[in-house]
Each structure stands twice: as structure tokens, then as C-alpha cells.
Design a protein around this motif. Structure first.
Motif, PDB file in Angstrom:
ATOM      1  N   ALA A 259       0.881  -1.197  -0.251  1.00 43.55           N
ATOM      2  CA  ALA A 259       0.010  -0.158   0.170  1.00 43.55           C
ATOM      3  C   ALA A 259       0.910   1.158   0.112  1.00 43.55           C
ATOM      4  O   ALA A 259       0.550   2.163  -0.708  1.00 43.55           O
ATOM      5  CB  ALA A 259      -0.913   0.018   1.188  1.00 43.55           C
TER       6      ALA A 259
ATOM      7  N   ARG B 122       2.134   2.063  -3.508  1.00 45.90           N
ATOM      8  CA  ARG B 122       1.183   2.407  -4.620  1.00 45.90           C
ATOM      9  C   ARG B 122       0.724   3.724  -4.228  1.00 45.90           C
ATOM     10  O   ARG B 122       0.556   4.651  -4.995  1.00 45.90           O
ATOM     11  CB  ARG B 122       0.075   1.533  -4.425  1.00 45.90           C
ATOM     12  CG  ARG B 122      -1.194   1.813  -5.587  1.00 45.90           C
ATOM     13  CD  ARG B 122      -1.916   0.652  -5.825  1.00 45.90           C
ATOM     14  NE  ARG B 122      -2.877   0.501  -4.734  1.00 45.90           N
ATOM     15  CZ  ARG B 122      -3.653  -0.986  -4.813  1.00 45.90           C
ATOM     16  NH1 ARG B 122      -3.628  -1.584  -5.897  1.00 45.90           N
ATOM     17  NH2 ARG B 122      -4.597  -1.076  -3.742  1.00 45.90           N
ATOM     18  N   GLU B 123       0.603   4.159  -2.893  1.00 44.22           N
ATOM     19  CA  GLU B 123       0.058   5.429  -2.429  1.00 44.22           C
ATOM     20  C   GLU B 123       0.717   6.519  -2.285  1.00 44.22           C
ATOM     21  O   GLU B 123       0.467   7.512  -2.439  1.00 44.22           O
ATOM     22  CB  GLU B 123      -0.703   5.076  -0.933  1.00 44.22           C
ATOM     23  CG  GLU B 123      -2.072   4.072  -1.266  1.00 44.22           C
ATOM     24  CD  GLU B 123      -2.767   3.975   0.169  1.00 44.22           C
ATOM     25  OE1 GLU B 123      -2.548   4.326   1.161  1.00 44.22           O
ATOM     26  OE2 GLU B 123      -3.552   2.941   0.112  1.00 44.22           O
ATOM     27  N   THR B 124       2.061   6.125  -2.058  1.00 41.34           N
ATOM     28  CA  THR B 124       3.100   7.102  -1.806  1.00 41.34           C
ATOM     29  C   THR B 124       3.514   7.500  -3.369  1.00 41.34           C
ATOM     30  O   THR B 124       4.047   8.801  -3.334  1.00 41.34           O
ATOM     31  CB  THR B 124       4.007   6.775  -0.952  1.00 41.34           C
ATOM     32  OG1 THR B 124       5.061   6.001  -1.581  1.00 41.34           O
ATOM     33  CG2 THR B 124       3.613   6.679   0.655  1.00 41.34           C
TER      34      THR B 124
END
Length: 264
Positions: free
Chosen positions: A208, A211-213
């Protein structure tokens, strides 16, 4: 994988009445109808195809989700019944678009897809490549289809062996590492269930973050690694054991095997 894609399509809002499933096993066809509410037809292939396979004549998109060794016979049965403007999406691993096109009417639009097993939980990653007769609209349709159970990327077919090696086989590499980490936790005295929970959530969380940062994995790794700390000691051991080189070699071996299976 066919059932996985079917489930993803319906969760994404596709009307079950607009989906037709053709399966050679009557019992399996009934099971899919009862579970998903879609229309089903039980049909063999080749000499046993009968009128069942002919049910695809009304379809504008046909997804072929069979094992590579079964696709030639199935395509021979389907070919006389496909619409001139049909889009055929093949999930058969290692089977090139040219091999599929050779068994269909000239000009048939074919898209080859390499999905992976996290599609089961709508976190799949698929690589798509178009054949010689596909349009941008065809590719967009196939891409939308695969996005119903994860993410998708369109690229030249010459790269699909690399996609197979990275994302197609990739979940197995992750599971392999998870197995080893859980065993290490047990070795250090943790109950297996606790070790498993710790490792699984760590992998999910790390993914996560990636993908998110949007940060490079090197940056994220360095954020965890304090000078002369526990992580630094572990990473040094991994480097000394050649783990990075082994992973690169493993992916290369999968790529080479994929090329061999596809006849390149």
C-alpha cells in the motif's frame, strides 16, 4: 481465471443477463448460473460442440479462458459462429495473437491477456496486447474488461513474456518470501498464527505504501533502515547471500520459459 473475471465483471455492475457463459461441463454450467445468475450453455468442443457453442453468435465480445492445450480445438469450434465484428479476448497463457488469428476468420480482432491470481480479490494486474486487426476501441474494451478485477496495462505483444515473468508469476515469489519470513518467526519462538498475521499485514502495508506514496522502493527502504540498526543488519545478510541477484535470475528464468512455451 474465467470465473474470477466473471465475478469481477458482475461486482463492477455488469448486468448478469448480458453475460453468456459456455462451459463443456453441464454441472459446472448449472453451478455458475446458480452462483452468478448469468445465462449458461453447456457445450463440448470439436465434434461434440453441437449447437451449444453456436450460442456465441450473438456476442460482441468473447473471452476464451481455457488452458493452452485446449484452445486450438475450442477456436475451431467457435470460428464458424463468431460475428464479423467480434472482439475475442484470450487468457490462454503463452498462446500468441497470431496463433489465435490463424484459426479465425481473417480480420478478427484478437487481444491476448496475461492476468494474475490476485484478480480473485479485485487486486489483479493484467498485461494486454492487441493482434494485427484490433482497433484502439477494441483495446479499450479489453482493458476495461480486465479492470473489473484489478489494474491493466496495454503494451506490445513482445513484452508479454516479461509481464508473465513479473506479474503473472510474481504472486508466487511474494508467497515464497512470506513462507520464509513466517518460518523465521516460528524459529524465533512466535506462534505460527501470530507470525503469519505479522508477515501478511507487513506485506499488505508495504504494498500500500508503494502504491499510495508513489515513492521509489529504494527511498522507502532507506526510511526503514537506521544506521547500524536491525534492518541494516538484515539487509547486509540478504546482500551477502545474493538474494537480489537470485530474484533477478528467477524472473529471467520465468521469462525464458514463457518465451519457450510461446514458441519464440
Amino acid at each position: 481465471m474465467g470465473q474470477t473475471l466473471l465475478g469481477g465483471l458482475l461486482r463492477a455492475g455488469r448486468d448478469p443477463a448480458s453475460v453468456l457463459v459456455v462451459d463443456r461441463r453441464a454441472g459446472r454450467a448449472r453451478e455458475l448460473h446458480e452462483r452468478f445468475g448469468v445465462r449458461v450453455v453447456a457445450a463440448g468442443v470439436g465434434a461434440g460442440a453441437g449447437e451449444g457453442v453456436a450460442a456465441v453468435r450473438s456476442a460482441d465480445t468473447v473471452v476464451v479462458a481455457v488452458k493452452p492445450q485446449d484452445i486450438a480445438e475450442l477456436l475451431d469450434a467457435l470460428a464458424p459462429h463468431l460475428r464479423d465484428d467480434v472482439l475475442l479476448v484470450s487468457l490462454a497463457a503463452g498462446v500468441t495473437t497470431a496463433a489465435v488469428e490463424a484459426r479465425l476468420r481473417p480480420g478478427t480482432a484478437v487481444v491476448r491477456v496475461m492476468p494474475n491470481t490476485p484478480s480473485l480479490v479485485d487486486e489483479g494486474m493484467a498485461g494486454l496486447a492487441g493482434g494485427s486487426s484490433v482497433s484502439d476501441e477494441d483495446l479499450a474494451t479489453a482493458e476495461q474488461l480486465m479492470r473489473s478485477c484489478g489494474r491493466a496495462v496495454v503494451l506490445p505483444e513482445k513484452h508479454l513474456d516479461a509481464v508473465t515473468a513479473l506479474s503473472g508469476s510474481g504472486p508466487a515469489y511474494v508467497f515464497y518470501v512470506v513462507e520464509a519470513m513466517v518460518e523465521a518467526g516460528v524459529l524465533l519462538g512466535l506462534p505460527r498464527a501470530t507470525a503469519t498475521e505479522l508477515v501478511v499485514q507487513t506485506v499488505v502495508g508495504a504494498g500500500a505504501m508503494l502504491r499510495e506514496t508513489g515513492q521509489h522502493p529504494t527511498v522507502l527502504r532507506e526510511q526503514v533502515t537506521s544506521p547500524a540498526g536491525t534492518t541494516a543488519a538484515a539487509l547486509r545478510q540478504l546482500d551477502d547471500s545474493g538474494v537480489r541477484a537470485a530474484l533477478v535470475s528467477a524472473v529471467e528464468a520465468a521469462w525464458a520459459r514463457s518465451r519457450q512455451l510461446s514458441g519464440d
